[in-house]
Design an enzyme around this catalytic site. Structure first.
Site, PDB file in Angstrom:
ATOM      1  N   ASP A 223     -35.367 -77.722 -38.677  1.00 55.80           N
ATOM      2  CA  ASP A 223     -35.603 -76.276 -38.539  1.00 55.80           C
ATOM      3  C   ASP A 223     -36.671 -75.977 -37.485  1.00 55.80           C
ATOM      4  O   ASP A 223     -36.670 -74.918 -36.839  1.00 55.80           O
ATOM      5  CB  ASP A 223     -36.080 -75.662 -39.863  1.00 55.80           C
TER       6      ASP A 223
ATOM      7  N   ASP B  87     -43.861 -72.318 -39.334  1.00 57.84           N
ATOM      8  CA  ASP B  87     -42.882 -71.226 -39.229  1.00 57.84           C
ATOM      9  C   ASP B  87     -43.306 -70.040 -38.374  1.00 57.84           C
ATOM     10  O   ASP B  87     -42.551 -69.058 -38.272  1.00 57.84           O
ATOM     11  CB  ASP B  87     -42.508 -70.729 -40.636  1.00 57.84           C
TER      12      ASP B  87
HETATM   13  N1  GLY Z   1     -36.492 -73.123 -42.552  1.00 50.90           N
HETATM   14  C1  GLY Z   1     -36.090 -73.079 -43.895  1.00 50.90           C
HETATM   15  C2  GLY Z   1     -34.636 -72.926 -44.127  1.00 50.90           C
HETATM   16  O1  GLY Z   1     -33.812 -72.955 -43.247  1.00 50.90           O
HETATM   17  O2  GLY Z   1     -34.303 -72.764 -45.278  1.00 50.90           O
END
Ligand code: GLY
Length: 395
Positions: free
Chosen positions: A174, A115
């Site tokens: 994501d 992330d």
């Molecule tokens: N990347 C985590 C979400 O979209 O919840």
């Protein structure tokens, strides 16, 4: 473009030619919501302890939840502050934005998951775009190098989460969003290798994450040595074969952004395909703010996910820039519908939601976490959509 999509495009083109009044209304909406955002965030900043970031507000409990910087959403609050400052020149907002970058900076070394792109590019990326401060650029370049530590050459992809009882080496859709950090860094003083890694990841995701209708799986689990796919499943969606709304949003934004940097037509084609899936889906509600999963079994009673709507609106506005006249009209008009809905039905009361701008997002419904709450990333992508609409549509 299929026949019904084409008809919709023609209808929108006709409507657009009559819509000077609608443009004036959008200008007013954006100006009002930028001022609203500044006043809400001045409240929010009073509610957040110095070393923390706001994560969500749950109206059912009247509770603000804050996080440390190692939670994936930590960059959105500083990023939103920079976007509000850009729109309003409010110096109290600027001061808070700078304070929170000092808190966030250590994340440039974060390797706990994928992330770091969300965390550093949404915060420092906006700060650098606005100020051109070389110190901010250094943070971005360092973070991009850190991100490569999770690249697995055997998979040709960046591993999202660590090995667990559920996954060997998962990549979630994501993760496309983290590639913006690598692509930008590679073209702004960082190594060429960074863009190579980002493109390998995008190619692998293109090959393995998508279904023939343009929707995507949430998670693909890999063998790190061979790159063989072990399984395709969901984590935050309704079912392995369903279309989790925010996952579709991340894919749309991710491939549009990758086309911006690379001009690779396969990325653009995928972005159009995802947009087509979303905009022609029978379960997309009339107000264009998606249910949390396009296949949620309790539609129309299922919760909406405003965060997905905000990401989709922002992404459609960028995709419109790379589109022909008909597609551009459809994407822009759908983004405007989403913005209008968020600005009315899904906006906090003045002084409400402890200072968040929007309501009714879903973080992780199967995990019974963050359902019908305000989320920092819904606010962030809404502000980005307003900025894009102002810059690209109203000019
Ligand atoms: N990347 C985590 C979400 O979209 O919840």
């Amino acid at each position: 473009m299929n026949y019904s999509f084409k008809l919709a495009a023609i209808a929108v083109l006709i409507a657009c030619s009559l819509s000077a009044a609608a443009q004036k209304d959008m200008r007013m909406l954006i100006k009002n919501d930028e001022a609203f955002a500044a006043s809400q965030y001045k409240l929010l900043m009073k509610n957040v302890p110095a070393g923390k970031m706001p994560q969500n507000y749950d109206p059912a409990k009247d509770q603000l939840v804050v996080s440390g910087t190692d939670w994936w959403t930590s960059g959105f609050y500083p990023g939103a502050l920079w976007l509000i400052y850009k729109a309003t020149n409010d110096t109290a907002i600027l001061a808070e934005a700078k304070r929170k970058l000092i808190v966030e900076e250590k994340i440039k070394y974060y390797t706990g998951n994928h992330d770091i792109g969300f965390m550093i590019f949404c915060s420092f990326g906006n700060a650098y775009a606005i100020t051109k401060d070389p110190g901010y650029k250094e943070v971005i370049l360092t973070a991009a190098e850190t991100a490569t530590k999770r690249y697995r050459p055997g998979m040709q992809a960046i591993q999202s989460w660590n090995k667990s009882t559920k996954f060997n080496a998962p990549v979630i859709i994501d993760n496309m969003m983290n590639l913006e950090l690598l692509e930008w860094a590679s073209r702004n003083g960082g190594s060429k290798r960074l863009a190579g890694i980002a493109e390998n990841h995008a190619n692998t995701t293109l090959k393995n994450h998508f279904r023939p209708d343009g929707s995507s799986y949430h998670a693909v689990d890999y063998d790190t040595a061979t790159g063989a796919v072990i399984k395709k499943v969901t984590h935050q969606g309704y079912a392995d074969e369903s279309a989790w709304a925010r996952g579709q949003a991340w894919g749309l934004y991710g491939y549009t952004m990758m086309y911006r940097f690379t001009k690779k037509t396969e990325y653009l084609a995928q972005a159009h395909k995802i947009a087509g899936f979303i905009l022609t889906h029978p379960n997309l509600p009339a107000d264009k703010v998606p249910y949390w999963d396009f296949n949620a079994p309790d539609i129309p009673a299922a919760p909406r996910d405003v965060s997905a709507g905000a990401v989709i609106a922002s992404a459609l506005l960028e995709l419109a820039q790379y589109s022909n006249k008909e597609q551009k009209a459809v994407y822009t008009s759908n983004a405007a519908d989403m913005i209008r809905s968020m600005s009315t039905t899904y906006k906090s009361q003045p002084g409400g939601s402890k200072g968040f701008i929007l309501t009714q997002s879903v973080g992780h419904l199967p995990g019974k976490s963050e359902v019908n709450v305000s989320l920092s990333y819904a606010d962030y992508y809404y502000l980005e959509a307003l900025d894009r609409y102002k810059s690209w549509v109203l000019k």
